[in-house]
Structures are given as structure tokens and as C-alpha cells.
Design an enzyme around this catalytic site. Sequence first.
Site, short mmCIF file in Angstrom:
data_model
loop_
_atom_site.label_atom_id
_atom_site.label_comp_id
_atom_site.label_asym_id
_atom_site.label_seq_id
_atom_site.Cartn_x
_atom_site.Cartn_y
_atom_site.Cartn_z
N CYS A 100 0.84 -1.20 0.00
CA CYS A 100 0.00 0.00 0.00
C CYS A 100 0.88 1.26 0.00
CB CYS A 100 -0.92 0.00 1.22
SG CYS A 100 -0.05 0.19 2.78
N CYS B 132 3.04 1.61 3.07
CA CYS B 132 4.16 0.66 3.07
C CYS B 132 5.29 1.17 2.18
CB CYS B 132 3.71 -0.72 2.61
SG CYS B 132 2.43 -1.43 3.65
#
Length: 79
Positions: free
Chosen positions: A10, A13
Site C-alpha cells: 500500500c 508501506c
Amino acid sequence: MKLEILGTGCTKCKRMYDNVTEAVKKSGIQAEVIKIEALEDIVSRGVMMTPSLFLDGEEVIAGRVPTVNEIIEIIKESA
């Protein structure tokens, strides 16, 4: 030193990975930076919230993106 970023890929991340790599460069410390995105690997480590940062096998941050300076402090404390 081994830094592992655990997350499914994501935006948070990816931002954590960028912050960790920048912190390693700025700190001047030799470190291996690994990105782990496989869900089964994340679950097997007991991670409940992503992104998660592991330093030498121990979770040091979970569920949020630390600043570059915060990561530098974590690196320096363990060096």
C-alpha cells in the site's frame, strides 16, 4: 544490521520503505533493507498492523509510517 519493512504494498508501506532507505543513507550505517509483501510471510511473523518495521528480527514500529529522523534515532540506538 537488517531492516525489514512488512506490508502488502500500500501507499503507507511504500512510504515507509522510502523513509527507511533514506534514513540508512543519512545515518551512514551499513544496513540491509528488505521489503516483505507476501501476506503469508507477514502473518507468520505475527504482524497485526501494517506497515511494520523490524530491526534485526524485532518489531520496532507497527501500523504507522515513522519519519526519517525517527528511523535514524532507532538505527543509532541499536548500533
